[in-house]
Design an enzyme around this catalytic site. Structure first.
Site, mmCIF file in Angstrom:
data_model
loop_
_atom_site.group_PDB
_atom_site.id
_atom_site.type_symbol
_atom_site.label_atom_id
_atom_site.label_comp_id
_atom_site.label_asym_id
_atom_site.label_seq_id
_atom_site.Cartn_x
_atom_site.Cartn_y
_atom_site.Cartn_z
ATOM 1 N N GLY A 198 60.093 49.404 7.613
ATOM 2 C CA GLY A 198 58.980 49.366 6.318
ATOM 3 C C GLY A 198 58.907 50.860 5.906
ATOM 4 C CB SER A 199 61.247 53.592 5.257
ATOM 5 O OG SER A 199 62.110 53.247 4.315
ATOM 6 C CG ASN A 200 61.905 51.023 0.445
ATOM 7 O OD1 ASN A 200 62.123 51.345 -0.407
ATOM 8 N ND2 ASN A 200 62.932 50.429 1.227
ATOM 9 C CG HIS A 211 70.043 44.844 -3.534
ATOM 10 N ND1 HIS A 211 70.350 43.815 -2.317
ATOM 11 C CD2 HIS A 211 71.202 44.808 -3.888
ATOM 12 C CE1 HIS A 211 71.481 43.773 -2.041
ATOM 13 N NE2 HIS A 211 72.273 44.437 -2.827
ATOM 14 C CG ASN A 260 64.366 42.501 -3.019
ATOM 15 O OD1 ASN A 260 63.707 42.754 -1.860
ATOM 16 N ND2 ASN A 260 65.535 42.283 -2.907
ATOM 17 C CG MET A 280 65.543 41.467 7.221
ATOM 18 S SD MET A 280 66.682 42.152 5.815
ATOM 19 C CE MET A 280 68.295 41.907 6.424
ATOM 20 C CG ASP A 326 70.358 40.379 -3.263
ATOM 21 O OD1 ASP A 326 69.008 40.449 -3.106
ATOM 22 O OD2 ASP A 326 71.056 40.389 -2.663
#
Ligand code: GRF
Length: 199
Positions: free
Chosen positions: A11-13, A108, A106, A89, A144
């Site tokens: 969860g760093s973002n 990526h 999202n 994920m 994506d």
């Protein structure tokens, strides 16, 4: 703008977004809930430490439709306007994507459309590209492949392995995600076909 963040891991973002909101870097935004698809996700504790409501909604024993339905109910219960996937994920069902059409983002770790899917930093190295980076995009039914909001480039060095490259891309991801959510929160993004414009 009420934001719900979906995570599966560290969860760093998510914390980059949460810290940017607290610092006043995304005016008008509030993170109302962080949801993980399993309760061991380290990011849940990092969200809770920041006083954010957390939920673990396990996939086990549910179909994708049921699982997504439960997540959707939770997002609606918290009045979420914008969904940010941050290392989530699982693929989303078409019902979920339609319910939040053009309101799911999202991040990526490659310069899309190059290197979709998983292990994309290794894919970039194996392919021999000299520049990679990260992409923030809207989520649509194709993996994506939704309209791109912004990208940041990162040099691929001769001595890079997947981990060193991932670490440098991650730094740029945190900046890119904050900037992209800021653009959405300010209501100045328009989408025309595959293209987005910041007015
Ligand atoms: C990031 O590299 C993101 O681009 C990818 O998964 C990773 C999640 O990292 N989708 P974190 O959980 O946000 O630290």
């Amino acid at each position: 703008m009420k934001i719900g963040i979906l995570i599966s891991g560290r969860g760093s973002n998510m914390t980059a977004l949460a810290d940017a909101v607290v610092a006043g870097h995304i005016p008008g935004a509030e993170i109302v809930v962080v949801i993980s698809d399993h309760e061991e996700a380290a990011g849940l504790a990092r969200a809770a430490e920041r006083g954010i409501m957390t939920l673990a909604i396990e996939r086990r024993g549910r179909t994708r439709f049921e699982h997504d339905g439960e997540i959707l109910s939770a997002l609606r219960l918290h009045g979420v306007d914008l969904v940010c996937l941050a290392g989530y994920m699982r693929l989303l069902s078409t019902e979920f994507i339609e319910a939040y059409r053009n309101r799911i983002l999202n991040i990526h770790p490659s310069l899309l459309p190059a290197f979709r899917g998983l292990d994309v930093q290794q894919q970039a190295i194996d392919h021999g590209v000299k520049i990679s980076g990260c992409t923030v995009h809207f989520v649509n039914a194709d993996l994506d492949a939704g309209p791109i909001i912004l990208q940041r480039a990162v040099e691929v060095r001769d001595d890079d392995g997947a981990e060193t490259l991932a670490a440098r891309i991650l730094e740029q991801e945190h900046r890119a995600y904050v900037e992209a959510v800021g653009r959405i929160a300010s209501g100045r993004i328009t989408i025309t076909g595959r293209r987005t414009f910041f007015t």
